[in-house]
Write an enzyme that holds these catalytic residues in place. Structure first.
Site, PDB file in Angstrom:
ATOM      1  N   PHE A 138       0.859  -1.188   0.000  1.00 27.20           N
ATOM      2  CA  PHE A 138       0.000   0.000   0.000  1.00 27.20           C
ATOM      3  C   PHE A 138       0.890   1.230   0.000  1.00 27.20           C
ATOM      4  O   PHE A 138       1.621   1.481   0.954  1.00 27.20           O
ATOM      5  CB  PHE A 138      -0.958   0.059   1.198  1.00 27.20           C
ATOM      6  CG  PHE A 138      -1.849   1.265   1.100  1.00 27.20           C
ATOM      7  CD1 PHE A 138      -3.016   1.236   0.344  1.00 27.20           C
ATOM      8  CD2 PHE A 138      -1.490   2.464   1.706  1.00 27.20           C
ATOM      9  CE1 PHE A 138      -3.813   2.373   0.204  1.00 27.20           C
ATOM     10  CE2 PHE A 138      -2.291   3.609   1.573  1.00 27.20           C
ATOM     11  CZ  PHE A 138      -3.447   3.554   0.820  1.00 27.20           C
ATOM     12  N   ASP A 223       9.367   2.945   2.037  1.00 22.32           N
ATOM     13  CA  ASP A 223       8.150   3.695   2.361  1.00 22.32           C
ATOM     14  C   ASP A 223       7.922   3.565   3.865  1.00 22.32           C
ATOM     15  O   ASP A 223       7.361   2.579   4.340  1.00 22.32           O
ATOM     16  CB  ASP A 223       6.960   3.152   1.564  1.00 22.32           C
ATOM     17  CG  ASP A 223       5.652   3.888   1.902  1.00 22.32           C
ATOM     18  OD1 ASP A 223       5.638   4.671   2.876  1.00 22.32           O
ATOM     19  OD2 ASP A 223       4.652   3.663   1.188  1.00 22.32           O
ATOM     20  N   LYS A 252       2.465  11.027   7.120  1.00 20.33           N
ATOM     21  CA  LYS A 252       1.648  10.800   8.318  1.00 20.33           C
ATOM     22  C   LYS A 252       2.163  11.539   9.561  1.00 20.33           C
ATOM     23  O   LYS A 252       1.912  12.720   9.690  1.00 20.33           O
ATOM     24  CB  LYS A 252       1.480   9.300   8.541  1.00 20.33           C
ATOM     25  CG  LYS A 252       0.630   8.681   7.420  1.00 20.33           C
ATOM     26  CD  LYS A 252      -0.024   7.365   7.772  1.00 20.33           C
ATOM     27  CE  LYS A 252      -1.093   7.031   6.744  1.00 20.33           C
ATOM     28  NZ  LYS A 252      -0.735   5.975   5.820  1.00 20.33           N
TER      29      LYS A 252
HETATM   30  C1  LIG Z   1      -0.903   6.047   4.350  1.00 24.85           C
HETATM   31  C2  LIG Z   1       0.178   5.502   3.520  1.00 24.85           C
HETATM   32  C3  LIG Z   1       0.496   6.057   2.266  1.00 24.85           C
HETATM   33  C4  LIG Z   1      -0.330   7.157   1.631  1.00 24.85           C
HETATM   34  O1  LIG Z   1      -0.389   8.309   2.394  1.00 24.85           O
HETATM   35  P1  LIG Z   1      -1.558   9.393   2.117  1.00 24.85           P
HETATM   36  O2  LIG Z   1      -1.155  10.560   2.986  1.00 24.85           O
HETATM   37  O3  LIG Z   1      -2.842   8.772   2.550  1.00 24.85           O
HETATM   38  O4  LIG Z   1      -1.525   9.717   0.676  1.00 24.85           O
HETATM   39  C5  LIG Z   1       1.570   5.531   1.584  1.00 24.85           C
HETATM   40  N1  LIG Z   1       2.293   4.518   2.088  1.00 24.85           N
HETATM   41  C6  LIG Z   1       2.020   3.964   3.277  1.00 24.85           C
HETATM   42  C7  LIG Z   1       2.879   2.849   3.791  1.00 24.85           C
HETATM   43  C8  LIG Z   1       0.944   4.419   4.031  1.00 24.85           C
HETATM   44  O5  LIG Z   1       0.653   3.842   5.196  1.00 24.85           O
END
Ligand SMILES: *Cc1c(COP(=O)(O)O)cnc(C)c1O
Length: 400
Positions: A138, A223, A252
């Site tokens: 994700f 990520d 985040k």
């Molecule tokens: C939440 C998340 C994203 C996307 O972030 P948004 O601010 O919602 O666009 C990307 N990678 C990971 C691992 C995430 O948990």
């Protein structure tokens, strides 16, 4: 409350299915609904709220900045920008920062950066760059990012899809080795897969990815949008295997639950590929975002939050370990103050468990049918955590 929920359903797209609670205020690890009921937040905005709701230090930093300047655009310098980039690069042990706003934008930026690096530095023939990603990933919701999602819900009906990605099973070094070729500019992975259900890769995997990418001259992009900034008990989840990737993608918690702040952080060789006009964002690196993120960085430097995540996380996992096996809990995974709990579907869906927990005053989120995710703010007290776990035990014991 029912009126507010009905109005939201009538006038907002149904791309979410929220629990039937309408929050009016929040503080620390607790939220209060419009009728005055209190709930323990065991989701923390998917880790955007690592430091709790309305953290005093973060609010003070934001308020002070609101009284000075909030937005300049990158057409001009502002006096928080250099400090933010310097401090964030230093926290990451890197050299340069490219600030954006949301996680998905930062991932898009990392994809663009890797491709540009591939063409300009690695010498990949034009249009041939390949990025290897993992199954069940994700990384966000843009059209390019969902192009390499393996989740049909996230991907269906959004084609035509962006080419240039190859998907390999997560945790499988042999598959990664086979996928990386001379045109591969990056391997993009979550050090722990959050949305997939808090999947921790087998020991040695991240170190193996680091070794493989270095040997093959391709970038390792971690990520750490959800796993980073304290959640797992370290500043970065990669640290648990002594791994430093080439590129960190952060988001985040970087915005402290106050404003959206994301960033790509890397070396001068990698982020040095950009020239003026080649990438940008109106809001990226704005003064308010920088002020809040600077306070987040200062808080992380104390090590206090990482230590809380380690200690409370050990406690969380030993308590959850007692639930696993035999009863309704099939498996528990995670690291630090972060857990994915697979419930026997015979005992109810993740959604049903989440609703029962809500009735007992605990807010969590289900994922992929029968998994629930626990990720309370790192400022939660041990007593509150224990109370939340007692509610979970109550829900999972027969008769609830
Ligand atoms: C939440 C998340 C994203 C996307 O972030 P948004 O601010 O919602 O666009 C990307 N990678 C990971 C691992 C995430 O948990």
């Amino acid at each position: 409350m029912e009126r507010a929920i009905a109005a939201a359903e009538a006038h907002s797209a149904h791309n979410y299915h929220p629990l039937p609670v309408v929050v009016a205020s929040a503080e620390g690890a607790w939220m209060t609904d419009v009728e005055g009921r209190r709930y323990l937040d065991m989701l923390a905005g998917y880790s955007a709220l690592n430091f709790g709701h309305r953290n005093r230090r973060l609010l003070d930093a934001a308020k002070a900045q609101l009284d000075r300047v909030t937005l300049t655009s990158r057409a001009f310098h502002h006096d928080r920008f250099a400090e933010f980039c310097t401090e964030l690069a230093d926290l990451c042990g890197m050299e340069m920062v490219l600030p954006m706003n949301t996680g998905a934008e930062a991932i898009e930026t990392a994809v663009k950066t890797a491709r540009k690096w591939g063409y300009r530095v690695k010498g990949v023939p034009d249009g041939k760059a390949k990025i290897v990603v993992a199954e069940n990933n994700f990384h966000g919701r843009t059209t390019t990012i969902v192009s390499f999602s393996t989740d049909p819900e996230a991907r269906a009906d959004y084609g035509p899809y962006t080419p240039g990605f190859e998907i390999v099973p997560y945790g499988d070094l042999a598959a990664l080795d086979a996928a990386v070729d001379e045109h591969t500019v990056a391997v993009l992975l979550e050090p722990i897969q959050g949305e997939a259900g808090v999947l921790v890769p087998p020991p040695g995997y991240l170190a193996g990815v680091r070794e493989l990418t270095r040997a093959r001259g391709t970038l390792f992009i971690a990520d750490e949008i959800q796993s980073g900034l304290g959640r797992t008990g370290a500043t970065f989840a990669c640290e648990h295997e002594g791994v430093v990737p080439d590129v960190y993608v952060l988001g985040k918690a970087l915005g402290g639950g106050v404003v959206p702040v994301s960033a790509v952080v890397s070396s001068a060789e990698v982020l040095g590929v950009y020239r003026p006009g080649e990438h940008g964002s109106t809001f990226g690196g704005n003064p308010l975002a920088c002020a809040v993120a600077l306070e987040v960085i200062a808080m992380l430097r104390t090590g206090e939050f990482q230590q809380r995540a380690t200690e409370l996380g050990d406690h969380l996992h030993s308590e959850l370990g007692l639930l696993a096996g035999g009863g309704p809990v099939r498996e528990v995974r995670g690291r630090g103050l972060w857990a994915g709990i697979d419930i026997d579907p015979a005992h109810g869906t993740g959604r049903e468990i989440s609703e029962k927990l809500m009735d007992r005053g605990v807010l969590v989120k289900d994922t992929h049918g029968s998994t629930i995710r626990i990720a309370p703010p790192l400022v939660i007290s041990k007593e509150d955590l224990d109370w939340g776990l007692a509610q979970l035990r109550g829900v999972l014991s027969a008769g609830d």
